[in-house]
Enzyme design. Structure first.
Site, short mmCIF file in Angstrom:
data_model
loop_
_atom_site.label_atom_id
_atom_site.label_comp_id
_atom_site.label_asym_id
_atom_site.label_seq_id
_atom_site.Cartn_x
_atom_site.Cartn_y
_atom_site.Cartn_z
N GLU A 60 42.76 -36.05 -18.28
CA GLU A 60 42.84 -34.80 -17.75
C GLU A 60 41.87 -33.60 -18.00
OE1 GLU A 60 45.46 -36.46 -18.91
OE2 GLU A 60 46.68 -36.48 -17.22
N HIS A 129 58.36 -34.84 -21.18
CA HIS A 129 58.09 -35.12 -19.81
C HIS A 129 58.86 -33.91 -18.87
CE1 HIS A 129 55.87 -39.21 -19.99
NE2 HIS A 129 55.10 -38.22 -20.72
#
Lengths: 327, 425
Positions: A60, A129
């Site tokens: 990322e 998450h």
């Protein structure tokens, strides 16, 4: 007017903007060969080729940095994060580079970049998450943040975001991708920084955005049966926030409830509640209530997972509180 | 957490209120805005709405008790919650603490004396400091909107009873107050434009004062069997005497002061008239406390001159003048307008010849006075002369006063009015 999904609306926005401007490209994990983790980029690799739809490793910070550099060099990257939970790894690139370069270069660099992906709790995803992280982005001057709740707004805002010369974070939602709504065939834009009154009412203003809109709409239907007319203001953009539309509504109803699915401490919702308290002080007949997620990591247990988030019951209770109606 | 519910100021000048009746009992669940009790303030009977929701755990004060603003009256909390061991408040301040001696309050505390536990009686009244806003005598919590509205409507927000949490004054309270305060458009002058339009009905909310009048007088008229005695009184002697005294140049004495004094004198001679029906007993009052009906724009009120038998006409007149002045300013305290043992109503100034009045409880009789007018009168010598005549009607409660008793009183009163020297006989 065609009824399409939120996912398709985003796909149309990407497709139209890539066709319109060759400098627009998409970069992220699984955006190409796999057609996107949530199929938002479906068909784009076939149509625009691997130079403009770029699959990346699971890095990322790396591919977000590539995007920032590309934007500084004059391209218009769209960086897809598989979810905003993973985007935490890229926080430094967004906060320290994307948000700062235009300012620190005295305007020599523009940052026409979009960061997008699903944000907020979905289902059965547990603590790491299943987070609503909008506060992280909205906190930072130099960024714009949009949080569309309908397919129409999603398409219009993503197109505006791609055309904007500043870094724009787009908050989507895993559970929202399948939501359907009317989207016109002809081209349109939804301006960044403009809230939308999704329902008109006279008794209480509910300010919300993104996924909780649906919860709020259900609560409004229930309350309408009791004769309580709710006005729903969908912020749509979290930065810059459209304060005036909110105040106009509160001046009419004298009461405000803010519904936000992130944690309650120093959140977009708590900020909104403060703004209303401060700027609508003389027209308020009750304290401003905030319905947020519980101040805990998201439980995996589904019952607790649901209990931790804003619900129809919680919204109704808050509305009755500001209306001084006993339970 | 159980919360102690204090007496609050239900009128701007209220320092204490008398709990007339509880509308809840322990165990009842209440919501914010529900009426807890009726409180007689210095002005009217007000409904005390619950400042919070929960279960009534305990009523600290009983019906009939006077409670100072800020003192606790009840506990509200969760069902089954334990109430902290409350130090019983000291005996309620007597209703007539400032009134003339010889008067006794007719509150229920008399018939149901409170238990005072010896070990607790020595403790201070309250172990918890009261919230500062409660000791100022006004409820100051209000929403910003309510304050803004009140300012716009010219309402003193401190006068508005709050229905929000902890008595917070909110928008609907201000609007309700605005409606009930008779702030309806004051355009009663019929213009030619409105003459051609149909006159619409309108509903005027019942004020606390009007509700009290309605309740008390209905109760009186429908429970006390009234009968009426009528006489005509020749007023020349009294009127001449009054003219002479007033010509002395000092403060002019009102005619009503003469009536009160003469009535007191007649009552002294007929104590049965100065009484109260108590069901199993009849209370003959030691003090003669005479109320005079005074019409205010909001309604009727009867300022009471206490112990009239022990006072001279000038003294009565001075007290009466002060009380009427106070009544017109809305500042009469409950002890200044309640518990008259006898009442006089005078509609002479309206040109009323004669009328009958409804007994004003706890009294047993009321005297209705008409206009003093010149009339032809046949004398004992069969001559027709012009005399100033007053027609008066005594309404009596037959439970306490039989016809002959009432008649004897009225005759004595008439004789004294016609020949005031008789007071000395």
């Amino acid at each position: 007017m065609p009824i399409i999904t939120y996912r398709e609306a985003l796909n149309q926005a990407l497709d139209e903007e890539m066709a319109r401007d060759e400098s627009v490209f998409l970069i992220g994990e699984e955006v190409g060969e796999y057609n996107g983790a949530y199929k938002v980029s479906k068909g784009l690799l076939d149509k625009y080729g691997p130079r403009r739809v770029i699959d990346t490793p699971i890095t990322e910070l790396g591919f977000t940095g590539i995007g920032v550099g590309a934007a500084m060099a004059g391209l218009r990257p769209v960086v897809e994060w598989m979810t905003h939970n993973f985007a935490l790894l890229a926080l430094d690139q967004v906060v320290n580079n994307a948000a700062k370069m235009r300012y620190m270069s005295g305007g020599q660099f523009k940052l026409p970049i979009v960061f997008r992906g699903p944000n907020g709790p979905a289902e059965y995803l547990a603590a790491q998450h299943s987070q609503a992280l909008q506060t992280y982005w909205t906190h930072v001057p130099g960024l714009k943040v949009v949080a569309p709740a309908t397919p129409y707004d999603a398409k219009g805002l993503l197109k505006s975001a791609i055309r904007d010369d500043n870094p724009v974070v787009v908050l989507e939602g895993e559970l929202m991708y399948a939501w359907k709504g009317e989207v016109p065939e002809e081209e349109y834009l939804v301006p960044i920084g403009k809230a939308d009154v999704k329902r008109e009412g006279t008794d209480v203003t509910i300010v919300t955005y993104s996924k909780p809109l649906k919860v709020v709409q259900e609560a409004a239907d229930v309350l309408a049966q009791e004769g309580i007319q709710v006005e729903i203001v969908d912020l749509r953009t979290l930065r810059p926030i459209d304060e005036e539309t909110v105040y106009q509504s509160v001046r009419k109803t004298n009461r405000a409830v803010v519904v936000d699915e992130s944690w309650p401490v120093v959140s977009v919702g708590s900020h909104m509640a403060w703004l209303i308290s401060k700027n609508c002080f003389d027209v308020l007949d009750a304290q401003v209530e905030l319905v947020a997620s519980e101040d805990i990591p998201m439980p995996y247990n589904h019952t607790l997972e649901l209990a931790a988030q804003p619900s129809v019951d919680k919204v109704i209770a808050a509305v009755k509180k500001v209306l001084y109606l006993g339970e | 957490m159980a919360e102690r519910i204090p007496m609050i100021a239900l009128s701007p000048t209220m320092e204490e209120g008398r709990i007339l009746s509880w509308k809840v009992k322990p165990g009842d669940s209440v919501k914010g805005g529900m009426v807890l009790c009726e409180v007689e303030t210095d002005k009217a009977t007000m409904e005390y709405e619950s400042p919070r929701e929960g279960t009534v755990l305990k009523l600290i004060r009983q019906e009939g008790e006077s409670v100072k603003v800020g003192e606790p009256i009840a506990w509200i909390g969760k069902p089954g919650e334990q109430v902290p061991d409350e130090v019983e408040p000291s005996r309620p301040s007597p209703l007539y603490s400032q009134a003339a001696e010889g008067t006794k309050p007719t509150t229920t505390t008399e018939t149901t004396p409170r238990e005072i536990l010896p070990e607790k009686a020595l403790s201070p009244v309250s172990d918890q400091p009261l919230a500062p806003h409660l000791t100022t005598g006004v409820s100051t919590k209000s929403s910003p909107l309510a304050r803004k509205l009140a300012t716009e409507l010219g309402i003193d927000i401190r006068r508005v009873p709050g229905s929000g949490p902890s008595g917070r004054v909110i928008k609907r309270d201000v609007l309700r107050f605005h409606e009930s305060a008779g702030k309806l458009p004051q355009k009663e002058v019929v213009s030619t434009a409105t003459l051609s339009q149909p006159r619409m009905d309108r509903e005027v909310p019942v004020s606390g004062m009007r509700a009290t009048i309605a309740k008390r007088l209905s109760e009186s008229f429908f429970t006390a069997p009234h009968y009426f005695l009528r006489v005509a009184v020749q007023m020349d002697a009294l009127m001449d005497a009054r003219s002479r005294y007033n010509a002395e140049g000092t403060q002019k004495i009102s005619l009503n002061a003469f009536f009160i004094k003469l009535a007191a004198e007649a009552l002294r001679r007929h104590p049965q008239i100065n009484s109260t029906w108590k069901g199993t007993t009849i209370q003959i009052h030691g003090s003669i406390d005479i109320g005079l009906a005074v019409a205010l724009p909001e309604g009727l009120i009867t300022p009471v001159v206490r112990n009239c038998a022990g006072k001279g006409i000038r003294e009565i007149d001075q007290e009466l003048t002060a009380l009427i002045q106070k009544a017109k300013q809305g500042g009469l305290k409950p002890e200044e307008y309640t518990n008259a043992t006898f009442t006089i109503s005078n509609l002479g100034s309206f040109g009323i010849e004669e009328f009958t009045a409804i007994i004003n409880p706890p009294g047993s009789a009321i005297l209705a006075l008409g206009e003093i007018r010149k009339e032809p009168v046949v004398t004992d010598q069969d001559e027709i002369v012009v005399r100033r005549v007053l027609r008066m009607t005594l309404s009596c409660d037959h439970r306490t006063i039989d016809g002959a008793v009432g008649a004897a009183f009225l005759k004595d009163l008439k004789d004294m009015m016609e020949d005031p020297f008789r007071i000395l006989l």
